[in-house]
Motif scaffolding. Structure first.
Motif, PDB file in Angstrom:
ATOM      1  N   ARG A  46       0.834  -1.213   0.000  1.00  0.00           N
ATOM      2  CA  ARG A  46       0.000   0.000   0.000  1.00  0.00           C
ATOM      3  C   ARG A  46       0.862   1.255   0.000  1.00  0.00           C
ATOM      4  N   GLU A  47       0.311   2.321  -0.561  1.00  0.00           N
ATOM      5  CA  GLU A  47       1.021   3.592  -0.609  1.00  0.00           C
ATOM      6  C   GLU A  47       1.114   4.196   0.793  1.00  0.00           C
ATOM      7  N   PRO A  48       2.279   4.749   1.153  1.00  0.00           N
ATOM      8  CA  PRO A  48       2.428   5.331   2.496  1.00  0.00           C
ATOM      9  C   PRO A  48       1.527   6.546   2.688  1.00  0.00           C
ATOM     10  N   VAL A  49       0.952   6.641   3.868  1.00  0.00           N
ATOM     11  CA  VAL A  49       0.041   7.747   4.194  1.00  0.00           C
ATOM     12  C   VAL A  49       0.657   8.569   5.323  1.00  0.00           C
ATOM     13  N   PRO A  50       0.906   9.858   5.111  1.00  0.00           N
ATOM     14  CA  PRO A  50       1.460  10.702   6.185  1.00  0.00           C
ATOM     15  C   PRO A  50       0.512  10.753   7.378  1.00  0.00           C
ATOM     16  N   GLY A  51       1.077  10.747   8.554  1.00  0.00           N
ATOM     17  CA  GLY A  51       0.295  10.817   9.782  1.00  0.00           C
ATOM     18  C   GLY A  51       1.197  11.153  10.941  1.00  0.00           C
ATOM     19  N   ASN A  52       0.598  11.441  12.082  1.00  0.00           N
ATOM     20  CA  ASN A  52       1.379  11.838  13.257  1.00  0.00           C
ATOM     21  C   ASN A  52       2.361  10.753  13.707  1.00  0.00           C
ATOM     22  N   ASP A  53       1.953   9.484  13.538  1.00  0.00           N
ATOM     23  CA  ASP A  53       2.802   8.382  13.987  1.00  0.00           C
ATOM     24  C   ASP A  53       3.690   7.832  12.870  1.00  0.00           C
ATOM     25  N   ALA A  54       3.551   8.355  11.660  1.00  0.00           N
ATOM     26  CA  ALA A  54       4.363   7.866  10.548  1.00  0.00           C
ATOM     27  C   ALA A  54       5.808   8.337  10.704  1.00  0.00           C
ATOM     28  N   PRO A  55       6.770   7.560  10.189  1.00  0.00           N
ATOM     29  CA  PRO A  55       8.171   8.000  10.237  1.00  0.00           C
ATOM     30  C   PRO A  55       8.346   9.344   9.523  1.00  0.00           C
ATOM     31  N   ILE A  86      13.593   7.460  -1.256  1.00  0.00           N
ATOM     32  CA  ILE A  86      14.759   6.742  -0.716  1.00  0.00           C
ATOM     33  C   ILE A  86      14.333   5.861   0.449  1.00  0.00           C
ATOM     34  N   TYR A  87      13.473   6.398   1.319  1.00  0.00           N
ATOM     35  CA  TYR A  87      13.035   5.642   2.501  1.00  0.00           C
ATOM     36  C   TYR A  87      12.241   4.402   2.091  1.00  0.00           C
ATOM     37  N   GLU A  88      11.465   4.508   1.009  1.00  0.00           N
ATOM     38  CA  GLU A  88      10.687   3.371   0.527  1.00  0.00           C
ATOM     39  C   GLU A  88      11.586   2.197   0.139  1.00  0.00           C
ATOM     40  N   ASN A  89      12.821   2.491  -0.213  1.00  0.00           N
ATOM     41  CA  ASN A  89      13.763   1.454  -0.646  1.00  0.00           C
ATOM     42  C   ASN A  89      14.982   1.357   0.271  1.00  0.00           C
TER      43      ASN A  89
END
Length: 223
Positions: free
Chosen positions: A106-115, A127-130
């Motif tokens: 799934r595509e990353p979703v920005p959020g308060n707890d996301a890196p 870069i982070y995705e890989n």
């Protein structure tokens, strides 16, 4: 997150890493000690002067033996991470399911707890995705280079002990010794990965995340 820390001890939360790193340190020390004794025995046979443990830890013999193994492990993990993106094995606990969507895709979703890279977006997110495969790839190339350096240095020590001229690193690369050391480790890593991919189709280990549930059908893919 704080509730998790309060509920479980530090070791409970990090036990897998702690135990494996502890085993790593113990076996690396055992390798250094036994390798030093073996290397001195080889030097004695060649009528060369024995060396101390500190000198041995900087020697080509120790560097080559250590990074020869690191190299194959990081190659294994980098290929495993990359190949499991698109390749499948029906029934294996190590494979993504054949037809069902996977959470990891799934595509990353920005959020308060996301890196932080997810919240930042753009090329940093790309870069982070890989980052996992990039890190393993870099560790592999660094280990390969250090294995080459150590093997070359040890080769020249043996050359001098036999009153033979030293070889340049380029000349050494053209000889079979380094590649023999390399391929004998690579093939064992490929076999170990193939083994766990295939054996988890039919065999089980209750409680392990590397196994399917004990009552799962053989051809059920994924955990």
């Amino acid at each position: 997150m704080n509730s998790i820390k309060e509920k479980h001890s530090f070791f409970y939360r990090n036990g897998l890493t702690i135990v494996f790193m502890g085993l790593f340190v113990l076996t690396l020390f055992a390798q250094a000690l036994t390798g030093w004794k073996q290397h001195n025995a080889d030097l004695k046979d060649d009528h060369a002067r024995e060396i101390g443990l500190g000198t041995y830890l900087r020697s080509g013999h120790f560097i080559s033996a250590t990074f020869e193994n690191f190299e194959s492990e990081f190659l294994q993990m980098s290929l495993y991470v990359l190949l499991t993106i698109s390749l499948r094995q029906i029934g294996s606990a190590e494979s993504k399911k054949l037809n069902e969507p996977e959470e990891v895709d799934r595509e990353p979703v920005p959020g308060n707890d996301a890196p932080w890279p997810v919240r930042k977006g753009g090329w940093i997110l790309k870069i982070y995705e890989n980052s996992l495969s990039i890190s393993f790839g870099l560790l592999f190339f660094i280990s390969w280079a250090l294995h080459l350096y150590g093997s070359w240095q040890n080769h020249n020590v043996e050359q001098l002990a036999r009153n033979l001229p030293e070889d340049t690193v380029y000349a050494y690369l053209g000889q079979p010794e380094f590649w023999f050391e390399t391929f004998q480790n690579w093939q064992s890593e490929f076999l170990s990965v193939a083994s766990i991919v295939f054996l988890t189709i039919y065999l089980r280990q209750k409680g392990s995340p590397e196994s399917k549930p004990v009552d799962a059908p053989h051809l059920e893919t994924g955990k």
